[in-house]
Design a protein around this motif. Sequence first.
Motif, PDB file in Angstrom:
ATOM      1  N   ARG A  96     -37.105  16.222   3.490  1.00  0.00           N
ATOM      2  CA  ARG A  96     -35.689  16.015   3.217  1.00  0.00           C
ATOM      3  C   ARG A  96     -35.420  14.578   2.806  1.00  0.00           C
ATOM      4  O   ARG A  96     -34.628  14.321   1.888  1.00  0.00           O
ATOM      5  N   ARG A 134     -23.920  21.677   5.402  1.00  0.00           N
ATOM      6  CA  ARG A 134     -24.445  20.781   6.437  1.00  0.00           C
ATOM      7  C   ARG A 134     -25.059  19.533   5.811  1.00  0.00           C
ATOM      8  O   ARG A 134     -25.902  19.620   4.928  1.00  0.00           O
ATOM      9  N   GLU A 135     -24.627  18.359   6.272  1.00  0.00           N
ATOM     10  CA  GLU A 135     -25.279  17.107   5.850  1.00  0.00           C
ATOM     11  C   GLU A 135     -26.688  17.101   6.425  1.00  0.00           C
ATOM     12  O   GLU A 135     -26.902  17.424   7.589  1.00  0.00           O
ATOM     13  N   LEU A 136     -27.682  16.704   5.623  1.00  0.00           N
ATOM     14  CA  LEU A 136     -29.067  16.982   6.008  1.00  0.00           C
ATOM     15  C   LEU A 136     -29.967  15.755   6.144  1.00  0.00           C
ATOM     16  O   LEU A 136     -31.085  15.883   6.648  1.00  0.00           O
ATOM     17  N   THR A 137     -29.539  14.589   5.707  1.00  0.00           N
ATOM     18  CA  THR A 137     -30.467  13.447   5.730  1.00  0.00           C
ATOM     19  C   THR A 137     -29.963  12.277   6.564  1.00  0.00           C
ATOM     20  O   THR A 137     -30.561  11.196   6.552  1.00  0.00           O
ATOM     21  N   TYR A 141     -30.617  12.902  13.751  1.00  0.00           N
ATOM     22  CA  TYR A 141     -32.007  13.272  13.489  1.00  0.00           C
ATOM     23  C   TYR A 141     -32.784  12.158  12.793  1.00  0.00           C
ATOM     24  O   TYR A 141     -34.023  12.167  12.783  1.00  0.00           O
ATOM     25  N   TYR A 163     -23.930   7.122  10.531  1.00  0.00           N
ATOM     26  CA  TYR A 163     -23.550   7.584   9.201  1.00  0.00           C
ATOM     27  C   TYR A 163     -22.899   6.454   8.427  1.00  0.00           C
ATOM     28  O   TYR A 163     -22.119   5.675   8.992  1.00  0.00           O
ATOM     29  N   GLU A 242     -21.519  17.446   9.894  1.00  0.00           N
ATOM     30  CA  GLU A 242     -22.685  16.563   9.971  1.00  0.00           C
ATOM     31  C   GLU A 242     -23.929  17.323  10.413  1.00  0.00           C
ATOM     32  O   GLU A 242     -23.878  18.517  10.701  1.00  0.00           O
ATOM     33  N   ASN A 243     -25.037  16.610  10.466  1.00  0.00           N
ATOM     34  CA  ASN A 243     -26.354  17.225  10.575  1.00  0.00           C
ATOM     35  C   ASN A 243     -26.539  18.090  11.829  1.00  0.00           C
ATOM     36  O   ASN A 243     -26.833  19.289  11.738  1.00  0.00           O
ATOM     37  N   ASP A 247     -26.524  22.203  12.149  1.00  0.00           N
ATOM     38  CA  ASP A 247     -27.708  22.898  12.620  1.00  0.00           C
ATOM     39  C   ASP A 247     -27.318  23.978  13.629  1.00  0.00           C
ATOM     40  O   ASP A 247     -27.724  25.146  13.532  1.00  0.00           O
ATOM     41  N   SER A 267     -31.144  23.639   0.042  1.00  0.00           N
ATOM     42  CA  SER A 267     -31.000  22.216   0.363  1.00  0.00           C
ATOM     43  C   SER A 267     -31.029  21.453  -0.953  1.00  0.00           C
ATOM     44  O   SER A 267     -32.082  21.341  -1.591  1.00  0.00           O
TER      45      SER A 267
END
Length: 361
Positions: A96, A134-137, A141, A163, A242-243, A247, A267
Amino acid sequence: MNKRIAVLAGDGIGPEVVRAGLRVLDEIAQKYGHQFETKQALIGGCAIDATGLPLPQETVDICKQSDAILLGAVGGPKWDTLPGEKRPEKGLLDIRKELQLFANLRPVSVFSSLSDASTLKKEIVKDVDLMIVRELTGGIYFGEPRERKEVDGEEVAIDTLKYTRSEIERIIRKGFELAKVRNKKVTSVDKANVLESSRLWREVAEDVAKDYPEIELEHMLVDNAAMQLIRSPKSLDVVVTENMFGDILSDEASMLTGSLGMLPSASLSAIGPSLYEPIHGSAPDIAGKGIANPLATIASVAMMLKYEFSLEKEAEAIEKAIDAVLDAGHRTVDLAQGEAARSTDEMTELVIQQIKAEAFV
């Protein structure tokens, strides 16, 4: 059309469902006159076994040289005792980051023929059609510092939720763009009553909304969003968050359909090829038994055709084939309610035969 696809089958049932997806892709190629060149690469536990790394550089290179990526699943109990940096899931986090796969799209659509498969009442889930973005990067995490240490003689674990405004803005904007072609409503999910990052998230959402006056924006705290997904899912359309919240909420939303085995995802990359995968995970308990539900992976192939290659009619052919197979009463073991369960290969063949039977759109 001639496109290159990196294939990351991964672990558990990953190879089985990816094989199903590729069989359907081959049928689409033959029927509509396209050519899809595929190249296999390692990720997750199988990559650790072969190279000692969850994401070898060779895999990154193959992905960057491709037009799209199809992924199965990673992980399993075999690798559970490894340290965090060496676990299969680290391969997912790293790919990702490497490809800037910042926006995870998870459509949640309840097929009319499966409205009885959900644990919720039929009238609650019937006709549900929403999109979780969903924000992924970013987020917890990936935030630093991330460590375990001893403080005053006691073991302490630290994860950081971070963020930037630009990270938030690009995912919020993606949500609004999707809402333009759906029902013109965005639900932004945060925890602004507690978290500073969520207060920034809410401010950015309000700023972005000014560019989309035709779109309704509502803010919702994540605990309320978890409740509304069960209580009133049809009140939601595009949910952007957000991530970590994404999830959890997207896995919750998957049960509206009756099975994790039904939901695809995309994605989207900021710099290159995007990645398409089922959301169900590696399911090591059923790996190798030939009973995994291939429909989420097949639907992920449809998303790839639609979002990556702009092949709308080809994607629609797959979606209609899945719908027709389910309407005919065919079920894999995760969906069966008294019916004889179909195997992975049988379900895949039924979809292929339905595509063959469909007239050209």
